[in-house]
Design a protein around this motif. Structure first.
Motif, PDB file in Angstrom:
ATOM      1  N   ILE A 142      49.554  54.694  34.989  1.00 20.22           N
ATOM      2  CA  ILE A 142      50.165  53.366  35.555  1.00 20.22           C
ATOM      3  C   ILE A 142      49.902  52.899  36.896  1.00 20.22           C
ATOM      4  O   ILE A 142      49.678  51.859  36.779  1.00 20.22           O
ATOM      5  N   ALA A 143      49.579  53.671  37.750  1.00 24.61           N
ATOM      6  CA  ALA A 143      49.302  52.950  39.272  1.00 24.61           C
ATOM      7  C   ALA A 143      47.751  52.286  39.157  1.00 24.61           C
ATOM      8  O   ALA A 143      47.712  51.325  39.564  1.00 24.61           O
ATOM      9  N   ILE A 144      46.861  53.118  38.331  1.00 26.67           N
ATOM     10  CA  ILE A 144      45.596  52.332  38.291  1.00 26.67           C
ATOM     11  C   ILE A 144      45.514  51.101  37.097  1.00 26.67           C
ATOM     12  O   ILE A 144      45.073  49.979  37.879  1.00 26.67           O
ATOM     13  N   THR A 145      46.570  51.122  36.539  1.00 27.28           N
ATOM     14  CA  THR A 145      46.594  49.864  35.613  1.00 27.28           C
ATOM     15  C   THR A 145      47.358  48.709  36.523  1.00 27.28           C
ATOM     16  O   THR A 145      46.849  47.570  36.604  1.00 27.28           O
ATOM     17  N   VAL A 146      48.246  48.919  37.326  1.00 24.34           N
ATOM     18  CA  VAL A 146      49.120  48.062  38.040  1.00 24.34           C
ATOM     19  C   VAL A 146      48.038  47.732  39.228  1.00 24.34           C
ATOM     20  O   VAL A 146      47.726  46.248  39.220  1.00 24.34           O
ATOM     21  N   PHE A 147      47.215  48.355  39.944  1.00 18.90           N
ATOM     22  CA  PHE A 147      46.221  47.908  40.869  1.00 18.90           C
ATOM     23  C   PHE A 147      45.334  47.175  40.154  1.00 18.90           C
ATOM     24  O   PHE A 147      44.741  46.090  40.757  1.00 18.90           O
ATOM     25  N   GLY A 148      44.537  47.621  38.796  1.00 16.74           N
ATOM     26  CA  GLY A 148      43.709  46.789  38.301  1.00 16.74           C
ATOM     27  C   GLY A 148      44.099  45.397  37.823  1.00 16.74           C
ATOM     28  O   GLY A 148      43.282  44.646  38.113  1.00 16.74           O
ATOM     29  N   THR A 149      45.203  45.296  37.669  1.00 21.92           N
ATOM     30  CA  THR A 149      45.927  44.246  37.197  1.00 21.92           C
ATOM     31  C   THR A 149      45.909  42.694  38.353  1.00 21.92           C
ATOM     32  O   THR A 149      45.674  41.923  38.292  1.00 21.92           O
ATOM     33  N   LEU A 150      46.454  43.562  39.148  1.00 23.23           N
ATOM     34  CA  LEU A 150      46.584  42.684  40.390  1.00 23.23           C
ATOM     35  C   LEU A 150      45.538  42.366  40.999  1.00 23.23           C
ATOM     36  O   LEU A 150      45.273  41.272  41.674  1.00 23.23           O
ATOM     37  N   TYR A 151      44.426  43.378  41.120  1.00 25.85           N
ATOM     38  CA  TYR A 151      43.212  43.193  41.540  1.00 25.85           C
ATOM     39  C   TYR A 151      42.505  42.030  40.846  1.00 25.85           C
ATOM     40  O   TYR A 151      41.794  41.032  41.539  1.00 25.85           O
ATOM     41  N   ALA A 152      42.682  42.009  39.697  1.00 27.44           N
ATOM     42  CA  ALA A 152      41.905  41.103  38.762  1.00 27.44           C
ATOM     43  C   ALA A 152      42.362  39.975  38.796  1.00 27.44           C
ATOM     44  O   ALA A 152      41.675  38.773  38.712  1.00 27.44           O
ATOM     45  N   MET A 153      43.871  39.767  38.832  1.00 28.63           N
ATOM     46  CA  MET A 153      44.482  38.275  39.124  1.00 28.63           C
ATOM     47  C   MET A 153      44.024  37.713  40.465  1.00 28.63           C
ATOM     48  O   MET A 153      43.729  36.598  40.305  1.00 28.63           O
ATOM     49  N   PHE A 154      43.924  38.626  41.607  1.00 28.97           N
ATOM     50  CA  PHE A 154      43.419  38.003  42.698  1.00 28.97           C
ATOM     51  C   PHE A 154      41.819  37.467  42.643  1.00 28.97           C
ATOM     52  O   PHE A 154      41.637  36.391  43.064  1.00 28.97           O
ATOM     53  N   ALA A 155      41.154  38.229  41.841  1.00 30.21           N
ATOM     54  CA  ALA A 155      39.826  37.941  41.745  1.00 30.21           C
ATOM     55  C   ALA A 155      39.413  36.611  41.215  1.00 30.21           C
ATOM     56  O   ALA A 155      38.632  35.683  41.330  1.00 30.21           O
ATOM     57  N   ILE A 156      40.369  36.413  39.986  1.00 32.75           N
ATOM     58  CA  ILE A 156      40.236  35.118  39.215  1.00 32.75           C
ATOM     59  C   ILE A 156      40.855  34.045  39.872  1.00 32.75           C
ATOM     60  O   ILE A 156      39.991  33.064  39.864  1.00 32.75           O
ATOM     61  N   ILE A 157      41.762  34.030  40.583  1.00 36.28           N
ATOM     62  CA  ILE A 157      42.318  33.174  41.291  1.00 36.28           C
ATOM     63  C   ILE A 157      41.498  32.664  42.466  1.00 36.28           C
ATOM     64  O   ILE A 157      41.273  31.523  42.711  1.00 36.28           O
ATOM     65  N   GLN A 158      40.983  33.723  43.116  1.00 38.83           N
ATOM     66  CA  GLN A 158      39.915  33.515  44.326  1.00 38.83           C
ATOM     67  C   GLN A 158      38.565  32.712  43.571  1.00 38.83           C
ATOM     68  O   GLN A 158      38.194  31.649  44.310  1.00 38.83           O
ATOM     69  N   GLY A 159      38.383  33.353  42.554  1.00 37.35           N
ATOM     70  CA  GLY A 159      37.059  32.416  41.862  1.00 37.35           C
ATOM     71  C   GLY A 159      36.954  31.060  41.505  1.00 37.35           C
ATOM     72  O   GLY A 159      36.199  30.357  41.627  1.00 37.35           O
ATOM     73  N   PHE A 160      38.339  30.764  41.145  1.00 34.29           N
ATOM     74  CA  PHE A 160      38.464  29.529  40.539  1.00 34.29           C
ATOM     75  C   PHE A 160      39.290  28.444  41.897  1.00 34.29           C
ATOM     76  O   PHE A 160      38.703  27.174  41.919  1.00 34.29           O
ATOM     77  N   LEU A 161      39.865  28.958  42.939  1.00 30.67           N
ATOM     78  CA  LEU A 161      40.203  28.034  43.995  1.00 30.67           C
ATOM     79  C   LEU A 161      39.216  28.206  45.258  1.00 30.67           C
ATOM     80  O   LEU A 161      39.315  27.176  45.853  1.00 30.67           O
ATOM     81  N   ALA A 162      38.762  29.213  45.469  1.00 32.65           N
ATOM     82  CA  ALA A 162      37.863  29.328  46.638  1.00 32.65           C
ATOM     83  C   ALA A 162      36.458  28.845  46.573  1.00 32.65           C
ATOM     84  O   ALA A 162      36.017  28.870  45.345  1.00 32.65           O
ATOM     85  N   PRO A 163      35.744  28.467  47.529  1.00 30.35           N
ATOM     86  CA  PRO A 163      34.447  28.019  47.236  1.00 30.35           C
ATOM     87  C   PRO A 163      33.554  29.585  47.031  1.00 30.35           C
ATOM     88  O   PRO A 163      33.872  30.804  47.251  1.00 30.35           O
ATOM     89  N   PRO A 164      32.624  29.325  46.260  1.00 25.91           N
ATOM     90  CA  PRO A 164      31.921  30.384  45.533  1.00 25.91           C
ATOM     91  C   PRO A 164      31.203  31.299  46.479  1.00 25.91           C
ATOM     92  O   PRO A 164      30.805  32.427  46.159  1.00 25.91           O
ATOM     93  N   ASP A 165      30.990  30.676  47.845  1.00 21.78           N
ATOM     94  CA  ASP A 165      30.239  31.644  48.776  1.00 21.78           C
ATOM     95  C   ASP A 165      31.146  32.273  49.651  1.00 21.78           C
ATOM     96  O   ASP A 165      30.716  32.532  50.722  1.00 21.78           O
ATOM     97  N   LEU A 166      32.425  32.193  49.480  1.00 20.23           N
ATOM     98  CA  LEU A 166      33.473  32.773  50.266  1.00 20.23           C
ATOM     99  C   LEU A 166      34.179  34.053  49.550  1.00 20.23           C
ATOM    100  O   LEU A 166      34.664  33.748  48.602  1.00 20.23           O
ATOM    101  N   LEU A 167      34.420  35.114  50.374  1.00 20.06           N
ATOM    102  CA  LEU A 167      35.306  36.225  50.121  1.00 20.06           C
ATOM    103  C   LEU A 167      36.379  36.271  50.933  1.00 20.06           C
ATOM    104  O   LEU A 167      36.238  36.247  52.112  1.00 20.06           O
ATOM    105  N   TYR A 168      37.615  36.473  50.566  1.00 22.99           N
ATOM    106  CA  TYR A 168      39.043  36.397  51.506  1.00 22.99           C
ATOM    107  C   TYR A 168      38.951  34.923  52.205  1.00 22.99           C
ATOM    108  O   TYR A 168      39.550  35.120  53.119  1.00 22.99           O
TER     109      TYR A 168
END
Length: 442
Positions: A142-168
């Motif tokens: 359950i913990a891995i599923t929660v972490f993976g889900t939240l991290y994937a949501m962050f990655a998708i949101i960052q990928g669509f909203l942030a410039p492609p050459d920036l992390l965080y």
């Protein structure tokens, strides 16, 4: 009154099988989840590719070893339950031999990489020795599923909203990053190892329907993030992992026709999305190695294997020795073989590859003995998830160098530990399961 037989020790009567003291019952889950916390740190710290993050992983692994030793002293016994540890130790001894005999092209690089391997061994050891309880495995999934889900949501949101050459929003890349990784392929490599944990949770019969629904959503988010990352190797690997997962449930589990239909639809949808994502993926940054360059690197590396067939050129020395045999002009730095199998053979020789094959054989042999009834039993479910996650990364390793990324390599080692573990005979859940199995055979 004798306890039922254990798959590890045979007869586990009170006279020959010590019972874990209740005062230390919290210790194993605490150490296990401490390892998970370190892995999460490595992922968020750009895959732990920088020296400070590697140092934290190595120090954390040393602390895990110390906690294991203290726990064994408190129990007044030493327990090592996995035979896969034998080829792992032999493989770990090869770079030690390289350093001792001077059989390395770059002494410092071999010593530096050896420390990382020892840290990976710590994660494998903790997972294999401290995950025998079904209740701990349930919380872990359950913990891995929660972490993976939240991290994937962050990655998708960052990928669509942030410039492609920036992390965080602050760290510049060459436009190939995704999530917290500077290379999208390494993000996909991590996520394909986490997806199976969401899948086993989503179809488990021992969790509420609401949790199954949330886990299904999390699994879809993690899958979607792999395709959103644009990693071709990740797409291929996760589709193959889904096929293995569905095949297992189709063949061995009592699943309804609706569940089977949903699983088959997930595979078809993943392949469909991957096919129509190819045009966007194929136009990626020139900073990534093309398919032809990957094949050329592999062909060139065969000359290095011929020069050092037994012990290799030295762990961590690929970037040092490869320019000597490179046959194509480039202004880019070839930082890896882009094939983990080729790189391992170059650096540790045929002997190292044989040890790795023996290790994986024993891991999967043990996993296949414990994956049945995964919908009813959490030990089996997590074993299945770990096995499928390992398969996914092993497929991806044909195209990329995920095992050269410390966070991914440590996560892979952790999953192999989960897959090579054996059920804890002291666990109430497992005693009941073995009792039912024994009565059924009787």
């Amino acid at each position: 009154m004798n306890l039922p037989s254990s798959p590890v020790t045979g007869n586990t009567s009170p006279e020959n099988q010590p019972v874990r003291p209740h005062a230390h019952a919290w210790s194993e889950p605490a150490i296990l989840f401490a390892a998970c916390g370190l892995l999460a740190f490595g992922v968020l710290a750009f895959g732990a590719v920088q020296e400070w993050a590697i140092c934290v992983l190595e120090c954390g692994a040393g602390l895990l070893f110390a906690l294991w030793a203290a726990y064994q002293i408190a129990l007044r016994r030493i327990r090592v339950s996995t035979v896969a540890l034998i080829p792992a130790l032999i493989l770990l001894s090869l770079p030690v031999l390289q350093l001792a005999t001077g059989h390395t092209a770059y002494f410092y690089a071999t010593r530096y990489q050896l420390l990382q391997w020892i840290a990976y061994g710590g994660f494998f050891f903790v997972a294999s020795e401290f995950s025998g309880s079904s209740s701990a495995r349930k919380r872990l999934a359950i913990a891995i599923t929660v972490f993976g889900t939240l991290y994937a949501m962050f990655a998708i949101i960052q990928g669509f909203l942030a410039p492609p050459d920036l992390l965080y929003g602050v760290v510049k890349t060459h436009g190939t990053g995704f999530g917290s990784y500077t290379n999208r392929n390494h993000y996909a490599g991590l996520m394909e190892m986490l997806v199976p944990f969401g899948l086993v949770t989503s179809i488990s019969l021992s969790v509420p329907a609401s949790l199954r629904l949330l886990s299904s959503f999390g699994s879809l988010v993690m899958l979607a993030s792999i395709f959103a990352s644009g990693s071709r190797g990740g797409m291929v690997a996760v589709v193959i992992a889904l096929i293995v997962f569905v095949y297992h449930y189709w063949r061995h589990e009592r699943t309804s026709s609706a569940v089977r239909t949903i699983m088959a639809a997930a595979i078809l949808a993943s392949a469909f999305i991957g096919f129509f994502s190819y045009e966007r993926v194929a136009s990626r940054s020139v900073m990534e190695a093309t398919d032809s360059i990957r094949l050329q690197i592999a062909r060139d590396s065969l000359r290095l294997v011929a020069e050092h067939p037994v012990l290799g050129s030295g762990l961590g020395t690929f970037t040092t020795v490869y320019p000597q045999v490179r046959t194509f002009p480039t202004s880019l730095f070839v930082n890896a073989a882009h094939n983990d199998y080729v790189q391992l053979t170059v650096e540790t020789g045929v002997l190292g590859m044989l040890c790795a094959v023996a290790f994986l054989f024993l891991v999967f042999q043990n996993a296949l003995r414990h994956v049945h009834r995964a919908r009813q039993n959490w030990f089996s479910a997590v074993t299945l998830a770990a096995m499928v996650g390992c398969i996914a990364l092993l497929v991806h390793s044909l195209f990329d160098f995920n095992l050269e990324i410390p966070a991914n390599a440590a996560t892979f080692a952790f999953l192999t530990g989960l897959a090579s573990a054996t059920p804890d005979p002291d666990s109430k859940h497992d005693r009941e399961r073995h009792a039912k199995a024994s009565s059924a055979r009787g």
